[in-house]
Design an enzyme around this catalytic site. Structure first.
Site, PDB file in Angstrom:
ATOM      1  N   HIS A  34       0.833  -1.213   0.000  1.00 39.07           N
ATOM      2  CA  HIS A  34       0.000   0.000   0.000  1.00 39.07           C
ATOM      3  C   HIS A  34       0.868   1.264   0.000  1.00 39.07           C
ATOM      4  O   HIS A  34       0.446   2.314   0.462  1.00 39.07           O
ATOM      5  CB  HIS A  34      -0.976   0.009   1.188  1.00 39.07           C
ATOM      6  CG  HIS A  34      -2.045  -1.036   1.064  1.00 39.07           C
ATOM      7  ND1 HIS A  34      -3.160  -0.868   0.279  1.00 39.07           N
ATOM      8  CD2 HIS A  34      -2.149  -2.276   1.599  1.00 39.07           C
ATOM      9  CE1 HIS A  34      -3.917  -1.958   0.353  1.00 39.07           C
ATOM     10  NE2 HIS A  34      -3.310  -2.824   1.135  1.00 39.07           N
ATOM     11  N   SER A  67     -12.053 -18.572 -21.041  1.00 45.18           N
ATOM     12  CA  SER A  67     -11.168 -19.002 -19.958  1.00 45.18           C
ATOM     13  C   SER A  67     -11.401 -20.473 -19.652  1.00 45.18           C
ATOM     14  O   SER A  67     -12.529 -20.881 -19.358  1.00 45.18           O
ATOM     15  CB  SER A  67     -11.419 -18.185 -18.691  1.00 45.18           C
ATOM     16  OG  SER A  67     -10.772 -18.807 -17.584  1.00 45.18           O
ATOM     17  N   GLY A 124      -8.543 -14.789  -6.483  1.00 49.32           N
ATOM     18  CA  GLY A 124      -8.799 -14.053  -5.247  1.00 49.32           C
ATOM     19  C   GLY A 124      -7.724 -14.208  -4.194  1.00 49.32           C
ATOM     20  O   GLY A 124      -7.939 -13.924  -3.025  1.00 49.32           O
ATOM     21  N   SER A 125      -6.539 -14.673  -4.600  1.00 47.57           N
ATOM     22  CA  SER A 125      -5.485 -14.957  -3.620  1.00 47.57           C
ATOM     23  C   SER A 125      -4.605 -13.747  -3.329  1.00 47.57           C
ATOM     24  O   SER A 125      -3.775 -13.776  -2.432  1.00 47.57           O
ATOM     25  CB  SER A 125      -4.601 -16.097  -4.134  1.00 47.57           C
ATOM     26  OG  SER A 125      -3.991 -15.720  -5.360  1.00 47.57           O
ATOM     27  N   LEU A 127      -2.437 -12.596  -5.541  1.00 52.72           N
ATOM     28  CA  LEU A 127      -1.184 -12.760  -6.297  1.00 52.72           C
ATOM     29  C   LEU A 127      -1.307 -12.159  -7.695  1.00 52.72           C
ATOM     30  O   LEU A 127      -0.572 -12.505  -8.606  1.00 52.72           O
ATOM     31  CB  LEU A 127      -0.799 -14.247  -6.382  1.00 52.72           C
ATOM     32  CG  LEU A 127      -0.592 -14.945  -5.031  1.00 52.72           C
ATOM     33  CD1 LEU A 127      -0.255 -16.422  -5.234  1.00 52.72           C
ATOM     34  CD2 LEU A 127       0.496 -14.269  -4.207  1.00 52.72           C
ATOM     35  N   SER A 128      -2.264 -11.252  -7.827  1.00 50.21           N
ATOM     36  CA  SER A 128      -2.395 -10.436  -9.039  1.00 50.21           C
ATOM     37  C   SER A 128      -2.809 -11.183 -10.286  1.00 50.21           C
ATOM     38  O   SER A 128      -2.247 -10.998 -11.356  1.00 50.21           O
ATOM     39  CB  SER A 128      -1.102  -9.671  -9.325  1.00 50.21           C
ATOM     40  OG  SER A 128      -0.968  -8.658  -8.393  1.00 50.21           O
ATOM     41  N   SER A 129      -3.853 -12.002 -10.172  1.00 48.56           N
ATOM     42  CA  SER A 129      -4.374 -12.640 -11.382  1.00 48.56           C
ATOM     43  C   SER A 129      -4.912 -11.594 -12.346  1.00 48.56           C
ATOM     44  O   SER A 129      -4.789 -11.744 -13.566  1.00 48.56           O
ATOM     45  CB  SER A 129      -5.459 -13.664 -11.035  1.00 48.56           C
ATOM     46  OG  SER A 129      -6.448 -13.082 -10.225  1.00 48.56           O
ATOM     47  N   GLU A 163      -7.636  -0.919 -15.295  1.00 48.03           N
ATOM     48  CA  GLU A 163      -8.224  -1.388 -14.028  1.00 48.03           C
ATOM     49  C   GLU A 163      -8.835  -0.225 -13.251  1.00 48.03           C
ATOM     50  O   GLU A 163      -9.891  -0.354 -12.641  1.00 48.03           O
ATOM     51  CB  GLU A 163      -7.186  -2.121 -13.178  1.00 48.03           C
ATOM     52  CG  GLU A 163      -7.826  -2.794 -11.984  1.00 48.03           C
ATOM     53  CD  GLU A 163      -7.094  -4.025 -11.463  1.00 48.03           C
ATOM     54  OE1 GLU A 163      -7.378  -4.382 -10.318  1.00 48.03           O
ATOM     55  OE2 GLU A 163      -6.270  -4.608 -12.179  1.00 48.03           O
ATOM     56  N   ASP A 175       1.487  -3.843  -9.249  1.00 52.36           N
ATOM     57  CA  ASP A 175       1.177  -5.187  -9.749  1.00 52.36           C
ATOM     58  C   ASP A 175       1.502  -5.322 -11.233  1.00 52.36           C
ATOM     59  O   ASP A 175       2.197  -6.246 -11.650  1.00 52.36           O
ATOM     60  CB  ASP A 175      -0.300  -5.518  -9.509  1.00 52.36           C
ATOM     61  CG  ASP A 175      -0.633  -5.599  -8.029  1.00 52.36           C
ATOM     62  OD1 ASP A 175       0.303  -5.512  -7.210  1.00 52.36           O
ATOM     63  OD2 ASP A 175      -1.814  -5.742  -7.700  1.00 52.36           O
TER      64      ASP A 175
END
Length: 390
Positions: A34, A67, A124-125, A127-129, A163, A175
């Site tokens: 952040h 996907s 949703g982890s 790790l920047s999907s 985004e 990211d």
């Protein structure tokens, strides 16, 4: 992986002739959370897990997204003449947002394309999907349509722009930058104020980076992420009433302590404190790494977690359990929440001879306390996004 994607591509679109193959990594941030939208330093690295894509140009103006992770959505069909966000597009709004952002930046496509993706970043982890998918789309567009005037850094900014403005998450640059600019066995020491960066080798002689997924999904768009940005902006405005600064990252902790009384709101004060101190921690952590002092690096990771938990308030009960358990295990050099927060993952540096204990004991106790299992990934640091078939 290529065969799996190309077989699906052929099944959906008649053949895979002329399709090209791409990869875009996920990322983990070792320290500096952040700080990217507060003009501070970050220290992420690209991972060897990520998003694979097969794509081919079309003759008409239709785009098809598919996907293999989300078969139930089928082929999402969009026209180049209607590049608008639609809830029904679900995941496809991320690549579509990049097409829209290209057009906004003056790179309007005359033809559509077909694109099939498969990823092994847990959804949703944290790790920047999403960044992985955005940069993947940028690489695909520049390659398929011969746009050679955009650098990888440009693609990172276009991903962030899409985004922010298409998908409505007010994320910083970290990211997308890590995904675009990753380098094997190196983390990226990036000053988000100036965009100056350097690679720092991550040499862990006797330790591994382990990511632990709490299996608590976060969605940054719907979460308090945008609130945190606003609280920092308000704190900055209060400081600017007397100080000539452009970002919270311009302040040293000493300078902040001198002038923090300018921030009247107690919540804004806590947010600003985190941004300032986390920036300094990141600078100190990279210096420690360069000196080979991995113990100091770990201590700073731990301090980062405490600040994210108490001052920034982006942790959650499940993540705190994972971190507390990690801190109790001998051989854990450092452990903290990573990513936007509100769930997701922790990142830990663990000595090789403690790895099995780490996974076994945390896995067991976490399930007892929380009621569901955590997932563990021992990760390698990889390169940024690219086309991978010549």
């Amino acid at each position: 992986m290529k065969k799996k994607l190309f077989d699906k591509f052929a099944e959906l679109f008649g053949s895979a002739d002329g399709a090209r193959f791409y990869f875009s990594p996920g990322r983990v941030n070792l320290i500096g959370e952040h700080t990217d939208y507060n003009g501070g330093h970050v220290f992420p690295c690209a991972l060897t897990i990520g998003t694979y894509g097969a794509a081919r140009k079309r003759e008409d103006r239709m785009i098809h997204f598919y996907s293999m992770n989300l078969d139930s959505f089928g082929v999402v069909e969009v026209s180049l003449d209607d590049l608008t966000y639609k809830k029904a597009y679900n995941w496809a709004n991320y690549p579509l947002g990049v097409v829209w952002a290209f057009a906004e930046k003056g790179y309007k496509l005359e033809n559509g394309f077909d694109m099939v993706i498969w990823g092994n970043i847990p959804n949703g982890s944290g790790l920047s999907s999403s960044a992985s998918l955005e940069v993947l789309t940028g690489v695909i567009l520049t390659d398929l349509f011969g746009i050679d005037s955009l650098s990888m850094t440009d693609l990172a900014f276009i991903g962030q722009y899409s985004e922010n403005n298409f998908n409505g998450c007010n994320c910083g640059i970290m990211d997308q930058f890590a995904v675009a600019m990753g380098k094997k066995d190196n983390a990226i020491f990036l000053d988000t104020n100036t965009m100056k960066y350097e690679y720092a080798p991550i040499v862990l002689e006797d330790a591994k980076i382990i990511i632990t997924n709490s299996k608590v999904k976060h969605s940054l768009v719907d979460s308090a992420y945008n609130d945190r940005r606003q609280e920092c902006a308000d704190a900055l405005a209060a400081l600017q009433s007397e100080l000539d600064i452009k970002a919270l990252g311009d302040l040293t902790p000493e300078k902040f302590e001198e002038h923090k009384d300018l921030i009247k709101d107690p919540v804004q004060l806590k947010r600003a404190k985190h941004a300032v101190y986390e920036n300094q921690r990141t600078i100190d952590a990279v210096a420690a790494l360069r000196e080979g002092n991995i113990t100091k690096f770990g201590e700073l990771m731990n301090q980062s977690h405490i600040s994210l938990r108490d001052d920034y308030e982006v942790s959650c009960e499940e993540i705190d359990i994972l971190v507390d358990l990690a801190w109790k295990i001998p051989g854990v050099i450092g452990s903290r929440i990573t990513g936007g927060g509100f769930g997701g993952c922790t990142v830990s540096i663990v000595k090789n001879d403690a790895v099995d204990t780490f996974i076994d004991s945390i896995g067991r106790t976490y399930k007892e306390k929380v009621g569901h299992e955590a997932e563990f990934y021992t990760v390698d640091i990889g390169d940024g996004a690219s086309r991978i078939d010549g």
